[in-house]
Design a protein around this motif. Structure first.
Motif: not given
Length: 385
Positions: A108-118, A122-128, A172-178, A181-184
């Motif tokens: 989660l720490t790495i993910l938050n850094l990747i998503l900076q400035n974008t 992180i989608g609601l309910g998405q957890t590691f 697999r991950w994707f970006i939704d309409s809002g 970031l979500k994954w499954f």
């Protein structure tokens, strides 16, 4: 968009699971200049669900191109753009590697850094899974590190490393309409499977069954010297299609036969059966998203098959919109790109420059080299040849 709904002559929103960003295009017929539509301007589309009029979805993006065509009775504007996923294709990410004294970091720490400035959340309910840590050493399970250009490659490696460290199937991950970031996890029943019946507003359902790439015999090798070996087969598949061998699975980080067997079996489960794929078209706007699982409950031939949505196109006019789903049973598959994108990918690959780096450390046991990139200063791991 409420001030211009009456002049929209065409719209198209395309979202594919293999593409970091969602693209949109609208055509406006208007006698006046719509000053609010300019390059770099944020835009939102509110789309009402045909099945549930009280529900709606909002697509957010930024305008990239504005074209105008002067006609006798006014002006025609062509407006295109992309959502925040575009930044994953236009930004870089660095995570230093090491061959000794590795650092362990929560995904989660790495993910938050990747998503900076974008602008991506992180989608609601998405957890590691709790307690999972990723290492910046290639000698450890769950290795993550390197110089990623563009950023979406860092997301690919992050989820691969997390899947390995957590002992789960590939994610697999994707970006939704809002812009979330979500994954499954692939190869799993994720619950809430949506059903499509003959009573739904489907225009066409085109499904193909493909057995050309079946693999029903697999060998796996683990350990530093490939001393761990596993051979697995699918007898029912062999009985129907004959013995079809796949490439050997080699993973030196696997140290037990049980772990190797699990990895080979997961691969065999995916590849030993025919792949179903196709498209489903609806008259209207329907709120589906990538990764969602569906069943055709009234189709005698396919009603037992669980499909996964891997692409969504919403297009047409306000009066006659159409929603098209791309579906498949192979969740590891990538939705085919169009010809122009294939050609561009070949050009980009051939034009890549070699990285100039200084060797910092060599591990003679694993044949790996730790080097410092001259362009970024990032410590990256290379394999000696």
């Amino acid at each position: 968009m409420s001030n211009t709904e009456q002049v929209i002559s065409y719209f198209r929103i395309e979202d594919r699971i293999n593409d970091p960003c969602t693209s949109f295009a609208i055509k406006l017929n208007t006698p006046v200049d719509p000053e609010e539509f300019e390059t770099g301007v944020d835009i939102s589309f509110q789309m009402t669900d045909t099945e549930n009029p009280n529900d709606f979805e909002i697509h957010q993006g930024k305008i990239g191109i504005v074209g105008r065509n002067q006609v006798v009775d006014g002006k025609v504007y062509d407006i295109t753009g992309r959502n925040a996923g575009n930044y994953l294709s236009r930004q870089n990410f660095i995570w230093n590697c090491t061959l000794t004294n590795p650092t362990l970091t929560a995904p989660l720490t790495i993910l938050n850094l990747i998503l900076q400035n974008t602008g991506i959340s992180i989608g609601l309910g998405q957890t590691f899974k709790s307690g999972i840590k990723l290492s910046n050493s290639p000698n450890d399970k769950g290795f993550f590190g390197g110089e990623f250009n563009p950023k979406w490659k860092a997301l690919d490696m992050l989820f691969d490393a997390y899947s390995e460290a957590a002992g789960i199937k590939k994610c697999r991950w994707f970006i939704d309409s809002g812009n979330n970031l979500k994954w499954f996890e692939i190869g799993t029943n994720r619950g809430n499977i949506r059903t499509i019946s003959n009573a739904d507003d489907s225009i066409s359902i085109d499904i193909k069954k493909d057995a050309t790439n079946i693999v029903n015999y697999l060998e796996g090798y683990g350990g530093t010297d490939s001393t761990i070996k596993v051979i697995l087969t699918d007898s029912e598949s062999i009985k129907t299609y004959g013995r079809l061998e796949g490439d050997n699975i080699v993973d030196s980080s696997i140290t037990t036969e049980a772990a190797l067997r699990t990895k080979v079996q997961d691969e065999l489960n995916i590849k030993s059966k025919p792949i179903y794929s196709g498209t489903i078209k609806f008259a209207g706007i329907f709120d589906y998203e990538n990764g969602e699982q569906i069943q055709l409950i009234d189709d005698a031939k396919y009603k037992e098959v669980i499909f996964t949505v891997t692409g969504i196109i919403k297009e047409g006019t306000s009066a006659n919109p159409v929603t098209t789903l791309t579906v498949t049973t192979d969740e590891s598959a990538i939705v085919p790109t169009n010809l122009a994108e294939n050609i561009q990918a070949m050009i980009d690959k051939s034009a890549q420059n070699s990285t100039v780096a200084t060797v910092v450390q060599v591990d003679k046991l694993t044949n790996q080299v730790l080097a410092k990139s001259h362009s970024s200063g990032c410590l990256v791991v290379l394999n000696r040849v």
